[in-house]
Design an enzyme around this catalytic site. Structure first.
Site, mmCIF file in Angstrom:
data_model
loop_
_atom_site.group_PDB
_atom_site.id
_atom_site.type_symbol
_atom_site.label_atom_id
_atom_site.label_comp_id
_atom_site.label_asym_id
_atom_site.label_seq_id
_atom_site.Cartn_x
_atom_site.Cartn_y
_atom_site.Cartn_z
ATOM 1 C CG ASP A 176 -46.000 -31.729 -28.102
ATOM 2 O OD1 ASP A 176 -46.094 -30.512 -27.882
ATOM 3 O OD2 ASP A 176 -46.394 -32.606 -27.306
ATOM 4 N N GLY A 217 -42.333 -26.478 -23.984
ATOM 5 C CA GLY A 217 -42.899 -25.164 -23.679
ATOM 6 C C GLY A 217 -41.868 -24.131 -23.286
ATOM 7 N N GLY A 225 -47.302 -25.840 -19.951
ATOM 8 C CA GLY A 225 -48.621 -26.007 -19.346
ATOM 9 C C GLY A 225 -49.761 -25.330 -20.074
ATOM 10 N N GLY A 228 -51.177 -26.324 -22.886
ATOM 11 C CA GLY A 228 -52.090 -27.263 -23.543
ATOM 12 C C GLY A 228 -51.637 -27.746 -24.906
ATOM 13 C CE LYS A 229 -45.728 -26.749 -25.764
ATOM 14 N NZ LYS A 229 -46.055 -26.403 -24.362
ATOM 15 C CB SER A 230 -48.852 -32.443 -24.670
ATOM 16 O OG SER A 230 -47.468 -32.157 -24.759
ATOM 17 C CE1 TYR A 231 -57.523 -33.026 -23.939
ATOM 18 C CE2 TYR A 231 -57.958 -30.975 -25.111
ATOM 19 C CZ TYR A 231 -58.408 -32.159 -24.555
ATOM 20 O OH TYR A 231 -59.733 -32.485 -24.632
#
Length: 406
Positions: free
Chosen positions: A251, A254, A104, A106-109
Site C-alpha cells: 500500500d 499517496g 485520498g 482510495g488506495k487503502s480502501y
C-alpha cells in the site's frame, strides 16, 4: 510476462462535493477515459477498469453492494485481482500486488478496506486459510508466516515491533545469493489461522505513521508492505518436496502536491520524501518499460536510489508475478494528478517480469520430467491418429518417428 494493471475510480468525497466537482472519468469494459476542462478525452486501456464511483447502496450491515452491472464492489475487485495473486502463489511463484495513486484516491480502501467492506489484503489472508483447510492430501502440509514493514522518510521500520523498541536509524536492506533482497532484522511470525494473521495485521496497521492533510484526514505518511510467506510441503516417495511463495501486498503512500494538501513542517518533509521515492519508482518503471520495448537496453533501473524500489526489485522486472492497481479520483479539481496516475499505470503495464516456480533442483527435475512425459504421450497419440487415419498412407518418416517414441 507483463505486469498486470487495473485502475479503480471511487465516489466523490466531501471536499469534492463542496467544490461541486464534475466527474471526468468514464469506463467502458477495460477502457478508461479522462476528460479535460475543454471536453477533450484521453483514452487508456488496462487489464481491468473498476467502476466504483456510483451504482451502489449500503446494506443493513454497512456493506456497499452493487445495484447495477457497472459497480465493482470489494469482492468483485478481489475476484479479478486478488484471486489471481493467490492462484499464482499456490503454483509456487513469488507474487506482488501494489496500489498507487494520489493522496485520498482510495488506495487503502482497495487494499485494506474498512469494517465489513474488507479489502484485498484481509480477503486474501482469509482465502489462504480456506484453501489450506480444504486440503485433503495427507502428504501435503503448509507453513505460513507474516511480516509487516513501513518505509517512513526513507527509513525501514518493523510494524510488528512496538515503536519504542525500534532502531532509530531503521532496518537495513540487504542482498544475498541465497535470499535475494531482504530486510535484515525484520520479524516473521508463524500463523496457523485467519484470526491469528488478522490480529497481527491489525496490530501492524495501528502502528502505521499517519497524518492529516487537507486532501485526506487519515493520510498514510509511509509505504506499507505486508509479506505473507507460504510454504507448501509435500512428501513424495519418502522425500520432502518444498515450494515457497512470497506474497507482497504493498500500500504505497499517496503522491501529493504541497499546495493541494496544505502541508507544512513535518507533513511537508514527509510529503517530499514520499514524492521522492515515488519519483524513483517512476524512473524504475520507465527504464523497465523502455527495455521491454527495445529502447535503452543498456540503462540500468535505479533500484538503489530509494528503499522502496530496492525492496520491490523482484516485483519490478524480476522473479515475480506482479499486479498493480491504481486508484483514481473522479473529480475535475484533481485532473492533473489523475492524468499523471493513468500515465504511470500505462507505463507499468509494459514491464516484463521473469517469474519462475520456487522449488529445489530435485523438485524442478521431477516436475520437468513429468511435463516431458505428458508431451511425449501427446505426441504418441497424435502419431497414432495419423497412422490410423482413414484412407491415409503413413509415410516412412512417420513410422520411424512413432517407433522412436515407443
Amino acid at each position: 510476462m507483463s505486469v498486470k494493471v487495473g485502475v479503480r475510480v471511487r465516489p466523490f468525497n466531501s471536499r469534492e462535493k463542496e467544490r461541486e466537482s464534475e466527474c471526468i472519468i468514464s469506463m467502458i469494459q477495460n477502457q478508461t477515459k479522462i476528460k479535460d476542462e475543454l471536453g477533450q478525452e484521453k483514452t487508456f486501456t488496462f487489464d481491468h477498469s473498476f467502476w466504483s464511483h456510483d451504482g451502489f447502496e449500503a446494506t443493513e450491515t454497512g456493506y456497499l453492494k452493487a445495484v447495477d452491472d457497472r459497480y465493482a464492489d470489494q469482492q468483485y475487485v478481489f475476484n479479478a485481482v486478488g484471486k489471481q495473486i493467490l492462484d499464482n502463489a499456490w503454483e509456487g511463484y513469488h507474487c506482488c500486488l501494489f496500489a498507487y495513486g494520489q493522496t485520498g484516491s482510495g488506495k487503502s480502501y482497495s487494499m485494506v478496506g474498512y469494517g465489513v467492506n474488507k479489502g484485498i489484503v484481509p480477503i486474501s489472508c482469509e482465502e489462504i486459510f480456506n484453501r489450506i483447510k480444504s486440503n485433503t492430501d495427507p502428504d501435503k502440509s503448509y507453513e505460513v508466516q507474516v511480516s509487516m514493514l513501513e518505509i517512513y522518510n526513507e527509513k525501514v521500520q518493523d510494524l510488528l515491533v512496538p515503536a519504542a523498541k525500534r532502531p532509530t536509524h531503521g532496518l537495513k536492506v540487504r542482498e544475498s545469493k541465497v535470499l535475494g533482497i531482504f530486510v535484515e532484522g525484520l520479524t516473521k511470525y508463524p500463523v496457523q489461522s485467519y484470526d491469528e494473521i488478522s490480529k497481527k495485521m491489525d496490530e501492524g496497521y495501528e502502528n502505521r505513521t499517519i497524518g492529516s492533510t487537507l486532501m485526506n484526514a487519515t493520510s498514510s505518511r509511509a509505504h506499507t508492505i505486508v509479506t505473507i510467506e507460504c510454504k507448501q510441503l509435500t512428501m513424495i516417495a519418502g522425500k520432502k518436496s518444498e515450494k515457497l511463495s512470497m506474497i507482497n501486498l504493498v500500500d504505497l503512500a499517496g503522491s501529493e502536491r504541497a499546495g493541494s494538501t496544505g502541508a507544512t513542517g513535518d507533513r511537508l518533509k514527509e510529503g517530499c520524501n514520499i514524492n521522492k521515492s515515488l519519483l524513483v519508482l517512476g524512473n524504475v518503471i520507465n527504464a523497465l518499460a523502455d527495455k521491454a520495448m527495445g529502447k535503452k537496453k543498456d540503462v540500468l533501473p535505479p533500484y538503489r536510489d530509494s528503499a522502496l524500489t530496492r525492496i520491490l526489485q523482484n516485483a519490478l522486472g524480476g522473479n515475480s508475478k506482479t499486479v498493480m492497481i491504481c486508484a483514481l479520483s473522479p473529480a475535475s479539481i484533481n485532473y492533473e494528478e489523475t492524468l499523471s496516475t493513468l500515465r504511470y499505470a500505462d507505463r507499468a503495464k509494459k514491464i516484463q517480469n521473469k517469474a519462475v516456480v520456487n522449488e529445489s533442483e530435485h523438485d524442478k527435475m521431477v516436475r520437468l520430467l513429468k511435463e516431458e512425459n505428458v508431451d511425449l504421450k501427446r505426441m504418441i497419440e497424435e502419431l497414432q491418429k495419423k497412422l490410423m487415419g482413414q484412407g491415409g498412407v503413413a509415410q516412412d518418416g512417420d513410422k520411424q518417428a512413432f517407433m522412436d517414441l515407443k
